[in-house]
Scaffold this motif. Structure first.
Motif, short mmCIF file in Angstrom:
data_model
loop_
_atom_site.label_atom_id
_atom_site.label_comp_id
_atom_site.label_asym_id
_atom_site.label_seq_id
_atom_site.Cartn_x
_atom_site.Cartn_y
_atom_site.Cartn_z
N ASP A 78 45.81 32.21 58.02
CA ASP A 78 44.89 32.96 59.33
C ASP A 78 45.34 31.07 60.75
N ILE A 79 46.98 31.16 60.37
CA ILE A 79 46.95 29.80 61.11
C ILE A 79 48.36 30.35 62.21
N ALA A 80 48.91 29.85 63.15
CA ALA A 80 50.53 30.06 64.07
C ALA A 80 50.89 28.82 63.90
N MET A 81 52.35 28.60 64.00
CA MET A 81 53.01 27.38 64.29
C MET A 81 54.23 27.94 64.92
N ILE A 150 49.88 32.67 70.70
CA ILE A 150 48.87 33.18 71.28
C ILE A 150 48.81 34.45 70.47
N VAL A 151 49.28 35.53 70.97
CA VAL A 151 49.38 36.45 70.73
C VAL A 151 48.70 36.89 68.68
N ARG A 152 49.04 36.00 67.76
CA ARG A 152 48.03 36.21 66.53
C ARG A 152 46.85 35.82 67.01
N GLU A 153 46.32 35.33 67.68
CA GLU A 153 44.96 34.85 67.19
C GLU A 153 44.61 34.18 66.44
N PRO A 154 45.04 33.08 65.85
CA PRO A 154 44.67 32.44 65.21
C PRO A 154 43.31 31.51 65.03
N LYS A 155 43.08 31.16 63.95
CA LYS A 155 42.56 30.40 64.23
C LYS A 155 42.42 29.20 64.33
N VAL A 156 44.08 28.54 63.77
CA VAL A 156 44.61 27.53 64.14
C VAL A 156 45.77 27.41 64.47
N PHE A 157 46.03 26.69 65.30
CA PHE A 157 47.49 26.55 65.81
C PHE A 157 47.92 25.21 65.08
N LEU A 158 49.68 25.04 64.21
CA LEU A 158 50.50 24.16 64.11
C LEU A 158 51.17 23.62 65.29
#
Ligand code: ATP
Ligand code: MG
Length: 377
Positions: A78-81, A150-158
């Motif tokens: 649940d992260i997005a890079m 952003i659209v993925r509404e992740p728990k963490v941005f990398l």
């Protein structure tokens, strides 16, 4: 809650004998913007890629929101890079680019549309949703790459150096936007850069890393005002801190042919390993021109001056003996990185070749032990 914890994390790439990340302990609080900064090759991307699950962890654990993810698949974290090379699909519109990961994940069409429109609004991209990437500016493309995350509404941005493809002016604009956006969304963020200005301006806290080893973590002002060691002192701040080793004589530092007073508690911490020397650091803005007879000042031979309108800078060599006084400035210029930099009022700039007295603000002196390079005061 999505707190991120690196717990004694080590990465040794196959074939290497030294770890690229060595026993890293780092705690990124829920919603925090943490900037990981350091010179090229120090292990920033490796750290980020381990958190993403793209790189194996050899020792230690990584936790996201209290859950051990050390061996979990990247897609389950649940992260997005956002990378430096955020290749967009050229044949897709901005909206399709932004929604692509959701489409792959099987998200319903109207949910995708809803999230893409919301992200576009935040990123000021609404009017470009139906355009192709080639019809966008560099900054707009960078925002589309942000939108995809952003659209993925992740728990963490990398984010790994997401601004390095932009020109200087756009970088400044975009870094402000990213920092504001992160605060608005409140998503825990690990941001990697080698640019200390980016770190100082964007992060809630900064983690400085060197050769795979974490040096110091703290708020930007903490790192600026109280660097824990010589490396952080020299790395954070521009123009950088003046740092030199000087002999200690009767509680004073001998700087060239002069001596300046040192705080007793710092001198007392020196050990025999320090060989009677001390590292004195001061920032260009924490020193000033002094009267010729000032006891607590040192002499500087001016090699170059700069008038930037708002600030003036003096670059000079500390005078060690009488030979230095007579050397012409061109021969002194050769050793550029040894030059001492002083910020002064541009209306009172000395001339090249002048010898001036410089006084360090004692409250802003940074003292380190030569043997350990650790802070003494
Ligand atoms: N796949 C790999 N195999 C072996 N060594 C690697 C590998 N990837 C990185 N390294 C080494 O690990 C160290 C850290 O690399 P890393 O990419 O994390 O640095 P970085 O801080 O991101 O640098 P940069 O600012 O240049 O991107 C470097 O010495 C690098 O050569
Ligand atoms: Mg890197």
């Amino acid at each position: 809650m999505a707190e991120v914890i690196f717990d004694h994390v080590t990465r040794i790439y196959p074939g290497n004998d030294k770890p690229s990340v060595d026993d890293l302990n780092l705690d990124i609080k829920d919603g925090e913007f943490l900037v990981l900064v350091g010179p090229s090759g120090c292990g920033k991307s490796t750290t980020l890629r381990m958190l993403a699950g793209l790189e194996e962890v050899n020792k230690g654990r990584i936790l996201i929101g209290g859950k051990d993810v050390t061996t979990m698949q990247p897609k389950d974290r649940d992260i997005a890079m956002v990378f430096q090379n955020y290749a967009l699909y050229p044949h897709m519109t901005v909206a399709d680019n932004m929604g692509f990961a959701l489409k792959i994940a099987g998200t319903p069409k109207d949910e995708i549309r809803k999230r893409v429109e919301k992200a576009a609004e935040i990123l000021d991209l609404t009017e470009f949703l139906d355009r192709k990437p080639k019809a966008l500016s560099g900054g707009q493309r960078q925002r589309v790459a942000m939108g995809r995350a952003i659209v993925r509404e992740p728990k963490v941005f990398l984010m790994d150096e997401p601004l390095s493809n932009l020109d200087a002016k756009l970088r400044v604009q975009t870094r402000t936007q990213i920092a504001a956006l992160q605060r608005q969304l409140g998503v825990t963020t690990l941001y990697v850069t080698h640019d200390q200005t980016e770190a100082l301006t964007m992060g809630d806290r900064i983690a400085v890393i060197k050769l795979g080893i974490l040096q110091q973590v703290g708020a930007p002002t903490e790192l600026y005002d109280r660097p824990a060691n010589v490396f952080v002192a020299g790395f954070i701040g521009s123009p950088s801190m003046n740092i030199n080793v000087h002999p200690v004589v009767n509680g004073h530092a001998r700087i060239g042919e002069d001596t300046i007073e040192l705080p007793k508690e710092a001198v007392d911490k020196l050990t025999p390993e320090d060989n009677g020397e001390i590292v004195v650091g001061f920032r260009p803005e924490d020193a000033s021109l002094a009267a010729p007879d000032d006891e607590n000042a040192f002499s500087l031979k001016v090699v170059n001056v700069e008038d930037l309108g708002s600030d003036g800078y003096i670059y000079g060599n500390i005078i060690k003996d009488d030979a230095d006084r007579t050397l012409d400035s061109s021969s002194l210029m050769s050793d550029q990185n040894k030059l001492t930099t002083i910020r002064v009022n541009p209306r009172v700039l000395p001339q090249i070749g002048d010898i001036v007295k410089i006084k360090i603000n004692p409250a802003k002196m940074h003292l380190f032990a030569p043997s350990t390079e650790l802070r003494l005061n």
